[in-house]
Design an enzyme around this catalytic site. Structure first.
Site, PDB file in Angstrom:
ATOM      1  N   SER A 151       0.668  -1.754  -0.257  1.00 40.41           N
ATOM      2  CA  SER A 151       0.053  -0.329  -0.351  1.00 40.41           C
ATOM      3  C   SER A 151       1.122   1.190  -0.100  1.00 40.41           C
ATOM      4  O   SER A 151       1.665   1.535   0.842  1.00 40.41           O
ATOM      5  CB  SER A 151      -0.816   0.025   1.288  1.00 40.41           C
ATOM      6  OG  SER A 151      -0.497  -0.333   2.239  1.00 40.41           O
ATOM      7  N   ASN A 154      -0.229   7.422   1.407  1.00 39.59           N
ATOM      8  CA  ASN A 154      -1.977   8.416   1.129  1.00 39.59           C
ATOM      9  C   ASN A 154      -3.190   7.188   2.231  1.00 39.59           C
ATOM     10  O   ASN A 154      -3.235   8.327   2.460  1.00 39.59           O
ATOM     11  CB  ASN A 154      -2.063   9.359   0.027  1.00 39.59           C
ATOM     12  CG  ASN A 154      -2.584   7.877  -1.288  1.00 39.59           C
ATOM     13  OD1 ASN A 154      -2.264   6.434  -1.467  1.00 39.59           O
ATOM     14  ND2 ASN A 154      -2.784   8.588  -1.720  1.00 39.59           N
ATOM     15  N   ASP A 215      12.116  -4.860  -4.679  1.00 36.74           N
ATOM     16  CA  ASP A 215      12.905  -6.136  -5.019  1.00 36.74           C
ATOM     17  C   ASP A 215      12.324  -7.469  -4.570  1.00 36.74           C
ATOM     18  O   ASP A 215      12.038  -8.702  -5.086  1.00 36.74           O
ATOM     19  CB  ASP A 215      14.482  -5.812  -6.302  1.00 36.74           C
ATOM     20  CG  ASP A 215      14.096  -4.050  -7.049  1.00 36.74           C
ATOM     21  OD1 ASP A 215      12.949  -3.571  -6.748  1.00 36.74           O
ATOM     22  OD2 ASP A 215      15.319  -3.996  -7.545  1.00 36.74           O
ATOM     23  N   GLU A 250      -2.781   0.380  -9.144  1.00 36.00           N
ATOM     24  CA  GLU A 250      -3.262   1.223  -9.786  1.00 36.00           C
ATOM     25  C   GLU A 250      -1.920   1.736  -8.953  1.00 36.00           C
ATOM     26  O   GLU A 250      -1.181   2.202  -8.195  1.00 36.00           O
ATOM     27  CB  GLU A 250      -3.972   1.234  -8.102  1.00 36.00           C
ATOM     28  CG  GLU A 250      -4.851  -0.206  -7.917  1.00 36.00           C
ATOM     29  CD  GLU A 250      -6.045   0.581  -9.419  1.00 36.00           C
ATOM     30  OE1 GLU A 250      -6.544   1.031 -10.177  1.00 36.00           O
ATOM     31  OE2 GLU A 250      -6.284  -1.049  -9.439  1.00 36.00           O
ATOM     32  N   CYS A 284      -4.172   9.624  -6.035  1.00 31.39           N
ATOM     33  CA  CYS A 284      -4.285   9.878  -7.409  1.00 31.39           C
ATOM     34  C   CYS A 284      -5.042  10.063  -7.903  1.00 31.39           C
ATOM     35  O   CYS A 284      -5.269  10.168  -9.145  1.00 31.39           O
ATOM     36  CB  CYS A 284      -4.554   8.308  -7.440  1.00 31.39           C
ATOM     37  SG  CYS A 284      -5.363   7.052  -6.624  1.00 31.39           S
ATOM     38  N   THR A 285      -6.211  10.412  -7.264  1.00 35.58           N
ATOM     39  CA  THR A 285      -7.450  10.555  -8.401  1.00 35.58           C
ATOM     40  C   THR A 285      -8.459  12.310  -7.859  1.00 35.58           C
ATOM     41  O   THR A 285      -9.239  12.585  -8.519  1.00 35.58           O
ATOM     42  CB  THR A 285      -8.946  10.165  -7.650  1.00 35.58           C
ATOM     43  OG1 THR A 285      -8.822   9.603  -6.117  1.00 35.58           O
ATOM     44  CG2 THR A 285      -8.762   8.480  -8.058  1.00 35.58           C
TER      45      THR A 285
END
Ligand code: NAP
Ligand code: G3H
Length: 475
Positions: A151, A154, A215, A250, A284-285
């Site tokens: 996650s 934010n 990684d 996302e 993000c939106t």
């Protein structure tokens, strides 16, 4: 006194030799330490997950759902406690932080309910050759196995819960890597599942810097599915490292609000300000550019300016609208975009002011397509206005973005809004509202560099399951 937090691995809270100190971005207060897991410790956690898988997937949906409902109830019970930590740890307004915890509980309940309705299907043969008429396929959903859930800072709790709950209800086990700035809140989310009595190994946490262990966990041979929310840069890297394993990404966005001549400008401005400046633009939106018809631009800019000047700038515990950004690098990046726009002739309609990492909300009019602000994601409180002269021009600029998360269209002409929506290269178009994820049962996805795969509770369950057919002949 600060607390030394531990990871939850194989049913126990375990420390690591190395730790990371977590401080509050707004005040500098030390909130605690989290373990910086070593590769060997990651191996042990992965092995614990793999061992737990068989018994967990053998449970019935209703048995797994019971754990989820309990965890969700615990989150609601502890919403203020977790919200207070979350608010400090990521400098999010206190009420929004509590709302994030409650929204997470709602997603977990919904995932449990959605899970108990998972069903397969029976397919008839005989569609391709007469002889296959006797064939029957029983098609069922199976868990993918070990899910790695990562996650972003934010929404460290919500964008973890929205991965963990659909994964668990489907019979997967989860390795949860929270963002470093947000890892204490992530561990508090894990605590709710622990208190709910989840069997050992079903949910394990992995803390440590993504730059050091990222990684390693992504490439780990035990991982069957990677479910990631974060930047496009890291998402693309994960995509390359994932090989043949399925992924859900996302990523970033540059959402446009397209404002047509007949729009209700008061409603439009209200939504644009909420969409652009919520959590200081670190979504993000977030509305990240306005493409407005020149004929109504002056009026819209004035209404926006009035609303932006009323935003409260301050600290998370005071529930301010605009709070310090997550770190200095983030604030420096925003300042770079602002300087570029200023130099190239954009007109600032609000005062440009920065104190440490606190950036006052900025409205720029007459942004042009040669400016970085037209294309790059600030992840901060800056809103560019780009004036356009036709619907076609608005669509063209919107689609030129490398991103394709969402867009909004403000107009009273619904047939035109639907036609524009059809032409926009994004996952979701909102009509007369701000860009936003949710509600959380809706599909949430990004086109182009905004992602791969579809979130939303039902869709997340589908993504983290695979189909198995059993075929037989009837007499
Ligand atoms: P980020 O830097 O990409 O980090 C996201 C997560 O990935 C963190 O947990 C981070 O851990 C981890 N990570 C870092 N390097 C990794 C690696 N090599 N391998 C595996 N994991 C690694 O993003 P962020 O700064 O937290 O979030 C902001 C970005 O996320 C913005 O671009 C925003 O648009 C995007 N975002 C998108 C959505 C969406 O749904 N589309 C939602 C929220 C945010 P560390 O913290 O330890 O580095
Ligand atoms: O930051 C990305 C989140 O997915 C946005 O969620 O629109 O509910 O704030 P939101």
């Amino acid at each position: 006194m600060t607390k030394d937090y531990r990871n939850y691995v194989n049913g126990e809270w375990v420390a690591s030799e190395n730790t990371i100190t977590i401080s509050a971005p707004a005040s500098g207060e030390v909130l605690g330490t989290v373990p910086a897991m070593s590769q060997k410790e990651v191996d042990e956690a992965m092995a614990a997950g793999r061992r737990a898988l068989k018994a967990w997937r053998a449970l019935s949906y209703v048995e797994r759902a019971a754990y989820l409902h309990k965890a969700a109830d615990i989150l609601v019970r502890d919403k203020e406690k977790i919200g207070a930590v979350l608010s400090k740890e990521i400098a999010k307004g206190y009420k929004s932080a509590v709302a994030e915890v409650v929204r997470t509980a709602e997603i977990i309940h919904y995932a449990a309910e959605e899970g108990v309705r998972i069903s397969g299907e029976v397919l008839e043969g005989g569609s391709f050759e007469a002889a296959s008429k006797k064939k029957i396929a029983v098609v069922r959903r199976e868990p993918v196995g070990v899910v790695l859930a990562i996650s972003p800072f934010n929404y460290p709790v919500n964008l973890a819960g929205s991965k963990i709950a659909p994964a668990l209800i489907a019979g997967n086990v989860v390795m949860f890597k929270p963002p470093t700035q947000g890892s204490i809140s992530g561990l508090l989310l894990a605590e709710a599942f622990v208190e709910a009595g989840l069997p050992a190994g079903v949910l394990n946490t992995i803390t440590g810097r993504g730059s050091e262990i990222g990684d390693y966990i992504v490439e780990h041979e035990e991982v069957n599915f990677i479910n990631f929310t974060g930047s496009t840069q890291i998402g693309e890297r994960i995509g390359r490292l994932a090989g043949m394993r399925p992924i859900m990404l996302e990523l970033g966005g540059k959402d446009s609000a397209i404002v047509l001549e007949d729009a209700d400008l008061e409603l439009t401005a209200k939504n644009i300000v909420a969409g652009a400046f919520g959590y200081s633009g670190q979504r993000c939106t977030a509305v990240k550019r306005v493409l407005v018809m020149d004929s109504v631009a002056d009026e819209l800019v004035e209404i926006l300016r009035g609303k932006i000047e009323k935003l409260i700038v301050g600290n998370p515990e005071d529930d301010a609208d605009i709070t310090p950004l997550i770190d200095t690098a983030a604030a420096d990046f925003v300042e770079g975009l602002v300087e570029d726009a200023k130099e190239k002739g954009a007109e600032a309609k609000t005062e440009i002011k920065r104190e440490d990492n606190l950036i006052c909300p900025i409205l720029f009019d007459r942004v042009t397509t040669d400016m970085r602000l037209a294309w790059e994601e600030p992840f901060g409180p800056v809103l560019p206005i780009i004036r356009v002269h036709s619907v076609e021009e608005a669509i063209e600029i919107s689609n030129k973005s490398e991103y394709g998360l969402q867009a909004s269209v403000f107009t009273k002409n619904y047939p035109l809004a639907f036609s524009i929506a059809e032409q926009l290269e994004v996952g979701t178009v909102h009509i007369n509202n701000k860009t936003q994820r949710g509600t959380d049962n809706f599909p949430f996805l990004g086109a182009k560099k905004s992602g791969a795969g579809v979130q939303g509770v039902k869709y997340s369950i589908e993504a983290m399951t695979t189909l198995k057919s059993v075929v037989f002949d009837i007499q």
